[in-house]
Design a protein around this motif. Structure first.
Motif, PDB file in Angstrom:
ATOM      1  N   ARG A 209       0.851  -1.193   0.000  1.00  0.00           N
ATOM      2  CA  ARG A 209       0.000   0.000   0.000  1.00  0.00           C
ATOM      3  C   ARG A 209       0.890   1.248   0.000  1.00  0.00           C
ATOM      4  O   ARG A 209       1.716   1.419   0.895  1.00  0.00           O
ATOM      5  CB  ARG A 209      -0.904  -0.012   1.240  1.00  0.00           C
ATOM      6  CG  ARG A 209      -2.034   1.008   1.207  1.00  0.00           C
ATOM      7  CD  ARG A 209      -2.891   0.883   2.456  1.00  0.00           C
ATOM      8  NE  ARG A 209      -3.570  -0.392   2.518  1.00  0.00           N
ATOM      9  CZ  ARG A 209      -4.779  -0.617   2.006  1.00  0.00           C
ATOM     10  NH1 ARG A 209      -5.415   0.359   1.386  1.00  0.00           N
ATOM     11  NH2 ARG A 209      -5.328  -1.800   2.107  1.00  0.00           N
ATOM     12  N   ARG A 210       0.716   2.106  -0.995  1.00  0.00           N
ATOM     13  CA  ARG A 210       1.641   3.223  -1.185  1.00  0.00           C
ATOM     14  C   ARG A 210       0.908   4.551  -1.394  1.00  0.00           C
ATOM     15  O   ARG A 210      -0.251   4.581  -1.819  1.00  0.00           O
ATOM     16  CB  ARG A 210       2.515   2.970  -2.419  1.00  0.00           C
ATOM     17  CG  ARG A 210       3.372   1.725  -2.360  1.00  0.00           C
ATOM     18  CD  ARG A 210       4.121   1.535  -3.669  1.00  0.00           C
ATOM     19  NE  ARG A 210       4.914   0.297  -3.681  1.00  0.00           N
ATOM     20  CZ  ARG A 210       6.149   0.196  -3.234  1.00  0.00           C
ATOM     21  NH1 ARG A 210       6.744   1.272  -2.721  1.00  0.00           N
ATOM     22  NH2 ARG A 210       6.800  -0.952  -3.284  1.00  0.00           N
ATOM     23  N   PRO A 211       1.618   5.668  -1.128  1.00  0.00           N
ATOM     24  CA  PRO A 211       1.095   6.967  -1.529  1.00  0.00           C
ATOM     25  C   PRO A 211       0.921   6.987  -3.050  1.00  0.00           C
ATOM     26  O   PRO A 211       1.675   6.331  -3.778  1.00  0.00           O
ATOM     27  CB  PRO A 211       2.172   7.953  -1.088  1.00  0.00           C
ATOM     28  CG  PRO A 211       2.998   7.228  -0.090  1.00  0.00           C
ATOM     29  CD  PRO A 211       2.937   5.780  -0.464  1.00  0.00           C
ATOM     30  N   PRO A 270     -14.397   9.980  -9.973  1.00  0.00           N
ATOM     31  CA  PRO A 270     -14.339   8.567 -10.399  1.00  0.00           C
ATOM     32  C   PRO A 270     -12.929   7.976 -10.325  1.00  0.00           C
ATOM     33  O   PRO A 270     -12.777   6.776 -10.063  1.00  0.00           O
ATOM     34  CB  PRO A 270     -14.832   8.617 -11.852  1.00  0.00           C
ATOM     35  CG  PRO A 270     -15.609   9.872 -11.971  1.00  0.00           C
ATOM     36  CD  PRO A 270     -14.958  10.844 -11.034  1.00  0.00           C
ATOM     37  N   LEU A 271     -11.914   8.814 -10.531  1.00  0.00           N
ATOM     38  CA  LEU A 271     -10.537   8.328 -10.413  1.00  0.00           C
ATOM     39  C   LEU A 271     -10.227   7.962  -8.965  1.00  0.00           C
ATOM     40  O   LEU A 271      -9.604   6.922  -8.695  1.00  0.00           O
ATOM     41  CB  LEU A 271      -9.555   9.401 -10.886  1.00  0.00           C
ATOM     42  CG  LEU A 271      -9.705   9.910 -12.320  1.00  0.00           C
ATOM     43  CD1 LEU A 271      -8.682  10.996 -12.601  1.00  0.00           C
ATOM     44  CD2 LEU A 271      -9.561   8.769 -13.325  1.00  0.00           C
ATOM     45  N   ALA A 277     -10.545   1.648  -4.294  1.00  0.00           N
ATOM     46  CA  ALA A 277     -10.917   0.227  -4.309  1.00  0.00           C
ATOM     47  C   ALA A 277      -9.705  -0.689  -4.440  1.00  0.00           C
ATOM     48  O   ALA A 277      -9.845  -1.912  -4.357  1.00  0.00           O
ATOM     49  CB  ALA A 277     -11.888  -0.037  -5.468  1.00  0.00           C
ATOM     50  N   ARG A 278      -8.510  -0.096  -4.607  1.00  0.00           N
ATOM     51  CA  ARG A 278      -7.302  -0.898  -4.787  1.00  0.00           C
ATOM     52  C   ARG A 278      -6.602  -1.127  -3.450  1.00  0.00           C
ATOM     53  O   ARG A 278      -6.483  -0.221  -2.625  1.00  0.00           O
ATOM     54  CB  ARG A 278      -6.337  -0.210  -5.756  1.00  0.00           C
ATOM     55  CG  ARG A 278      -6.870  -0.064  -7.183  1.00  0.00           C
ATOM     56  CD  ARG A 278      -5.781   0.474  -8.090  1.00  0.00           C
ATOM     57  NE  ARG A 278      -4.635  -0.434  -8.155  1.00  0.00           N
ATOM     58  CZ  ARG A 278      -4.491  -1.424  -9.022  1.00  0.00           C
ATOM     59  NH1 ARG A 278      -5.440  -1.640  -9.930  1.00  0.00           N
ATOM     60  NH2 ARG A 278      -3.411  -2.190  -9.011  1.00  0.00           N
ATOM     61  N   SER A 279      -6.072  -2.329  -3.282  1.00  0.00           N
ATOM     62  CA  SER A 279      -5.390  -2.667  -2.029  1.00  0.00           C
ATOM     63  C   SER A 279      -3.970  -2.115  -1.979  1.00  0.00           C
ATOM     64  O   SER A 279      -3.357  -2.100  -0.913  1.00  0.00           O
ATOM     65  CB  SER A 279      -5.344  -4.190  -1.851  1.00  0.00           C
ATOM     66  OG  SER A 279      -4.641  -4.794  -2.930  1.00  0.00           O
TER      67      SER A 279
END
Length: 470
Positions: A209-211, A270-271, A277-279
């Motif tokens: 998980r990143r900035p 939307p972006l 939603a990404r891990s």
């Protein structure tokens, strides 16, 4: 530039003034802005020293001269500066510059020379079989050179090649992305009737998980500019980076024929939904940057999208319409018919070819009919509709809604939005910083075309500081 009379019956005066747009002001018009011409009621105030120096030394003071025409010179400087991130090659650019100067500088010779250079790089080099990295970075440079050709193609002998040149540049960009390791994740994110194409770059495929930084392009920048002004720097620092085409940009403009919207939050939200939603995205550390005219678009989005943790405007631009010379802005009246009569009967017949080409280029992201006319070598007839759309991009009344830390960049001799970055900074009520990149280190002019590495150092050092404790 002298402010033209508001007398609508003064045809010869207006014609004489507009004819002058083919000179220094015409070059600025080509980028959608003017160095000193703003209406008295809304005029941003550049520093007296900068304004005086610009008038004394010409439109591009303190920089190397590749072309005597400042419009072509600015394009050449962008290509040259991109070499620091592999999105150009000094020898290739200077060889192209020499060839254009020898042939005679024009939109035709510029578009033809850089377009052919792009074609050459998309072919295998002479000698040994190219490796993956060679093919990859040749494609990146090709994307740059196709972008250079694309900017001037409407003024060439074959303006109908515009979509073909865009697709060539897009193909080169996609080839580069395909060969990255890891390759960026691509997707089409729902937006109205036309989805937004995105490229999500990660430092590796660990899933950590990143900035993440969302990189917003300007009104005519190709995707390769986002590599130069953010993707490479983000990856080097262990960040994710999201590149996208919004309305009025890239695929949405040249292929899908969707023009700019003044409600950029409808594009960014939307972006952010997709990223959230990404891990592998730290949702507490999503930053948003806006380059060139996106120094207006990104702040507009951030005023309404509270999940953005930090914002960078590069430079801050409150009102893109004020970037057009007053001689152009005074054509717009409250009445559509009157406006278009002035445009078609008084202005268009007297526009020199170079000024006509720049108007076509500046208006096309705001009008599909104007774009299609330009591709046929014709001047658009409806000035009123796109002018009102550009006017609606004014965010003066909404910047006070921005809540996240904000960095506003400015540049010595900012020739497109002079004074507006400081105005934006003054209106912000959120935690804020203002940085001017200067001539002392070669970072002058709009978006520091000769110093994108310095540019990224300033931006990402600030972002890391602001988001380190988020």
């Amino acid at each position: 530039m002298t402010y033209a009379s508001g007398d609508r019956t003064s045809g010869p005066t207006r014609r004489t003034t507009l004819a002058g747009l083919v000179g220094g002001a015409g070059a600025v018009l080509a980028a959608g802005c003017t160095p000193s011409g703003t209406s008295p009621a809304h005029a941003p105030t550049p520093s007296p020293t900068a304004s005086a120096s610009a008038r004394a030394s010409g439109p591009t003071p303190g920089v190397m001269t590749l072309f005597k025409d400042p419009e072509f010179n600015f394009g050449g400087l962008l290509a040259l500066g991109a070499s620091g991130y592999g999105a150009g090659e000094v020898g290739e650019v200077l060889t192209a510059v020499n060839a254009i100067n020898k042939a005679g500088v024009s939109a035709q010779t510029y578009a033809e020379t850089f377009g052919k250079l792009g074609d050459q790089l998309m072919e295998a080099p002479q000698g040994s079989k190219p490796g993956t990295q060679t093919t990859r970075f040749r494609a990146l440079r090709a994307a740059q050179y196709y972008g250079q050709a694309l900017f001037f193609v409407l003024g060439s002998d074959d303006p109908g090649r515009e979509e073909q040149l865009y697709k060539a540049g897009r193909g080169a960009w996609d080839k580069f992305c395909e060969l990255c390791d890891p390759a960026p994740t691509t997707a089409d994110i729902p937006y109205g009737k036309t989805p937004l194409p995105v490229w999500f770059f990660r430092p590796d495929d660990s899933g950590e998980r990143r900035p993440t930084v969302i990189l917003t392009n300007g009104s005519d920048g190709p995707n390769v500019d986002m590599w130069t002004y953010g993707v490479a720097a983000a990856l080097e620092r262990g960040w994710n980076a999201l590149v996208y085409d919004g309305p009025g940009q890239g695929q949405l403009l040249y292929v899908n024929q969707v023009v700019f919207t003044p409600r950029w939050e409808t594009v960014v939200t939307p972006l952010v939904d997709w990223l959230a939603a990404r891990s592998d995205v730290d949702t507490r550390k999503i930053a948003l940057t806006g380059l060139s005219m996106a120094g207006n678009l990104a702040p507009r989005a951030a005023a309404f999208e509270n999940r953005i943790a930090a914002l960078v405007a590069m430079p801050g631009a409150l009102a893109p319409w004020l970037g057009f010379p007053p001689e152009i802005r005074e054509i717009l009246t409250p009445d559509k018919e009157e406006t278009n009569n002035i445009w078609n009967k008084e202005v268009v017949p007297e526009l020199p070819p170079a000024a006509a080409a720049t108007m076509k280029k500046r208006i096309e992201p705001f009008s599909v009919p104007a774009m299609l006319d330009a591709r046929e070598g014709k001047m658009f007839s409806d000035f009123y509709t796109p002018a009102k759309l550009i006017e609606s991009l004014d965010i003066t009344k909404v910047v006070g809604r921005i809540k996240m830390p904000t960095l506003v960049l400015d540049y010595d001799y900012e020739q497109f939005y002079p004074g507006q970055p400081r105005q934006m900074f003054d209106k912000l009520t959120a935690p804020k910083d203002y940085v001017k990149l200067t001539t002392a280190t070669g970072a002058q002019l709009h978006c520091s075309p000769m110093a994108p590495q310095q540019h990224c150092e300033v931006v990402f050092d600030w972002l890391q500081e602001k988001l380190s404790g988020s």
